[in-house]
Design an enzyme around this catalytic site. Structure first.
Site, PDB file in Angstrom:
ATOM      1  N   ASN A   1       0.716  -1.157   0.114  1.00 25.09           N
ATOM      2  CA  ASN A   1      -0.063  -0.054   0.287  1.00 25.09           C
ATOM      3  C   ASN A   1       0.811   1.098  -0.015  1.00 25.09           C
ATOM      4  O   ASN A   1       1.878   1.209   1.043  1.00 25.09           O
ATOM      5  CB  ASN A   1      -1.035   0.109   0.849  1.00 25.09           C
ATOM      6  CG  ASN A   1      -1.915   1.385   1.257  1.00 25.09           C
ATOM      7  OD1 ASN A   1      -1.647   2.325   0.631  1.00 25.09           O
ATOM      8  ND2 ASN A   1      -1.748   1.593   2.994  1.00 25.09           N
TER       9      ASN A   1
ATOM     10  N   GLU B   1      -4.939  -4.682  10.715  1.00 30.16           N
ATOM     11  CA  GLU B   1      -4.117  -3.643  10.752  1.00 30.16           C
ATOM     12  C   GLU B   1      -4.672  -2.658  11.770  1.00 30.16           C
ATOM     13  O   GLU B   1      -5.314  -2.237  11.667  1.00 30.16           O
ATOM     14  CB  GLU B   1      -3.949  -2.559   9.548  1.00 30.16           C
ATOM     15  CG  GLU B   1      -4.275  -3.155   8.521  1.00 30.16           C
ATOM     16  CD  GLU B   1      -3.556  -2.217   6.972  1.00 30.16           C
ATOM     17  OE1 GLU B   1      -2.326  -2.054   6.421  1.00 30.16           O
ATOM     18  OE2 GLU B   1      -4.051  -1.159   6.900  1.00 30.16           O
TER      19      GLU B   1
ATOM     20  N   GLU C   1      -6.851   4.898   7.355  1.00 34.05           N
ATOM     21  CA  GLU C   1      -7.051   6.355   7.379  1.00 34.05           C
ATOM     22  C   GLU C   1      -7.673   7.003   6.681  1.00 34.05           C
ATOM     23  O   GLU C   1      -8.018   7.566   6.982  1.00 34.05           O
ATOM     24  CB  GLU C   1      -5.507   6.345   6.665  1.00 34.05           C
ATOM     25  CG  GLU C   1      -3.942   6.125   6.977  1.00 34.05           C
ATOM     26  CD  GLU C   1      -2.898   5.754   6.390  1.00 34.05           C
ATOM     27  OE1 GLU C   1      -2.946   6.000   5.203  1.00 34.05           O
ATOM     28  OE2 GLU C   1      -2.188   5.072   6.725  1.00 34.05           O
TER      29      GLU C   1
ATOM     30  N   GLY D   1       2.658   2.589  10.479  1.00 34.32           N
ATOM     31  CA  GLY D   1       3.520   4.244  10.619  1.00 34.32           C
ATOM     32  C   GLY D   1       4.775   4.639  11.753  1.00 34.32           C
ATOM     33  O   GLY D   1       4.978   5.331  12.583  1.00 34.32           O
TER      34      GLY D   1
ATOM     35  N   HIS E   1      -9.531   1.510   4.801  1.00 33.25           N
ATOM     36  CA  HIS E   1      -8.156   1.062   5.718  1.00 33.25           C
ATOM     37  C   HIS E   1      -8.166   2.619   7.034  1.00 33.25           C
ATOM     38  O   HIS E   1      -9.713   3.140   6.279  1.00 33.25           O
ATOM     39  CB  HIS E   1      -6.987   1.949   4.097  1.00 33.25           C
ATOM     40  CG  HIS E   1      -5.300   2.060   5.530  1.00 33.25           C
ATOM     41  ND1 HIS E   1      -5.473   3.078   6.019  1.00 33.25           N
ATOM     42  CD2 HIS E   1      -4.368   1.064   4.565  1.00 33.25           C
ATOM     43  CE1 HIS E   1      -3.855   2.865   6.404  1.00 33.25           C
ATOM     44  NE2 HIS E   1      -3.744   1.436   5.516  1.00 33.25           N
TER      45      HIS E   1
ATOM     46  N   SER F   1       4.096  -1.860  10.261  1.00 38.49           N
ATOM     47  CA  SER F   1       5.089  -1.664  10.302  1.00 38.49           C
ATOM     48  C   SER F   1       5.925  -3.146   9.957  1.00 38.49           C
ATOM     49  O   SER F   1       6.668  -3.733  10.664  1.00 38.49           O
ATOM     50  CB  SER F   1       5.528  -1.733  11.930  1.00 38.49           C
ATOM     51  OG  SER F   1       5.115   0.391  11.857  1.00 38.49           O
TER      52      SER F   1
ATOM     53  N   LYS G   1      -0.158   4.203  -0.642  1.00 37.96           N
ATOM     54  CA  LYS G   1      -0.311   5.426  -0.106  1.00 37.96           C
ATOM     55  C   LYS G   1      -0.334   6.469  -0.682  1.00 37.96           C
ATOM     56  O   LYS G   1      -0.453   6.381  -2.850  1.00 37.96           O
ATOM     57  CB  LYS G   1      -0.430   5.700   1.902  1.00 37.96           C
ATOM     58  CG  LYS G   1      -0.123   4.794   1.725  1.00 37.96           C
ATOM     59  CD  LYS G   1      -0.258   4.884   3.835  1.00 37.96           C
ATOM     60  CE  LYS G   1      -0.394   2.767   4.522  1.00 37.96           C
ATOM     61  NZ  LYS G   1       0.015   3.285   5.750  1.00 37.96           N
TER      62      LYS G   1
HETATM   63  P1  13P Z   1       2.980   0.460   7.910  1.00 37.66           P
HETATM   64  O1  13P Z   1       3.282  -0.743   7.205  1.00 37.66           O
HETATM   65  O2  13P Z   1       3.801   2.135   7.022  1.00 37.66           O
HETATM   66  O3  13P Z   1       3.209   1.098   9.382  1.00 37.66           O
HETATM   67  O4  13P Z   1       1.713   0.753   6.642  1.00 37.66           O
HETATM   68  C1  13P Z   1       0.669   0.094   7.021  1.00 37.66           C
HETATM   69  C2  13P Z   1       0.192   0.319   6.570  1.00 37.66           C
HETATM   70  O5  13P Z   1      -1.570   0.715   6.428  1.00 37.66           O
HETATM   71  C3  13P Z   1      -0.321  -0.410   5.242  1.00 37.66           C
HETATM   72  O6  13P Z   1      -2.269  -0.048   4.832  1.00 37.66           O
END
Ligand code: 13P
Length: 259
Positions: A10, A172, A103, A178, A101, A218, A12
């Protein structure tokens, strides 16, 4: 029950089409030796920003690496400025779409009913939903993780009640996204097993057993093997580490070694 593992990037809001093309060259060369095994034993997908899908799709053509979308609108078409439809994504060759997601939930106000409407749009189409679920730190500390995650899944299945094994679930925990903090393999397995029970109670033992449950938060080359070795962890949804083609290849190869 054998499930084909899925490793999905992903990106983003990162990478232009030119940067994505360069990524694809490096990633495909890293994966070259494993290509045949990969097709049969591990599925790999990349979810770039929407404007990058077309060029990245071209760069990945013939590689077996799938395209995924990061989001879509629940309606078929119409006056929704700035939004992207299912038909547009299918036309660009996407195979998966992320929905829900964290976010999108936290920054763009999407609730379970919005996510359910998107799942319903995807149901029966050529695009498979990757339904993202997960608790906040506060919810974990209040010991409500399983309740939160269960509700996120059931409110989708209540609406999109024809979804079966085309569904992929991604667990997640938001506190691990992140942040560099990863759920331990035991913590991930505990929630994945609970998710599988929710799915099996609703869809039957065989149905729940066929659905892939990915872990995200992560994930990096150094922890991927331990997470993927858990019995109910069927792959990974990778954010930050997927921006580095060598690191993402190492995660895919770690998965291949386990399968
Ligand atoms: P990270 O791997 O940067 O923690 O992000 C995970 C994520 O949100 C994947 O959709």
């Amino acid at each position: 029950m054998s499930r084909l593992p899925l490793i999905c990037a992903n990106w983003k809001m990162n990478y232009t089409a030119s940067e994505a093309t360069r990524f694809a060259e490096i990633f495909l060369s890293e994966m070259a030796a494993a290509r045949n095994a990969l097709d049969a034993q591990v599925e790999v997908a990349i979810a770039p920003p929407h404007p990058v899908l077309d060029r990245l799709g071209g760069a990945l053509a013939g590689s077996g690496i799938q395209l995924a979308a990061q989001n879509l609108h629940a309606d078929e078409s119409g006056a929704f400025t700035g939004e992207v439809s299912l038909a547009m994504l299918i036309d660009l060759g996407c195979r998966y779409a992320l929905i829900g997601h964290s976010e999108r939930r936290q920054l763009f106000g999407e609730g379970n009913s919005d996510v359910a409407a998107k799942a319903l749009r995807l149901q029966g189409s050529a695009l498979r939903p990757i339904l993202c679920v997960g608790e906040t730190l506060d919810e974990r500390e209040r010991d409500t993780t399983l309740q939160v995650v269960g509700t996120q899944i059931l409110e989708v299945l209540d609406v999109a009640d024809g979804l079966s094994d085309e569904l992929v679930v991604a667990y997640e925990p938001t506190w691990a996204i992140g942040t560099g903090r990863t759920a331990t393999p035991d913590m991930a397995q505990e929630v994945h097993a609970a998710i599988r029970k929710v799915l099996s109670d609703r869809l039957g033992e065989a149905g729940g057993g066929r659905i892939r449950i990915l872990y995200g938060g992560s994930v990096k080359p150094s922890n991927a093997g331990d997470l993927l070795s858990q019995p109910d962890v069927d792959g990974a949804l990778v954010g930050g580490a997927s921006l580095d083609p060598e690191a993402f290849a190492r995660i895919a190869l770690a998965c291949l070694e386990m399968s």
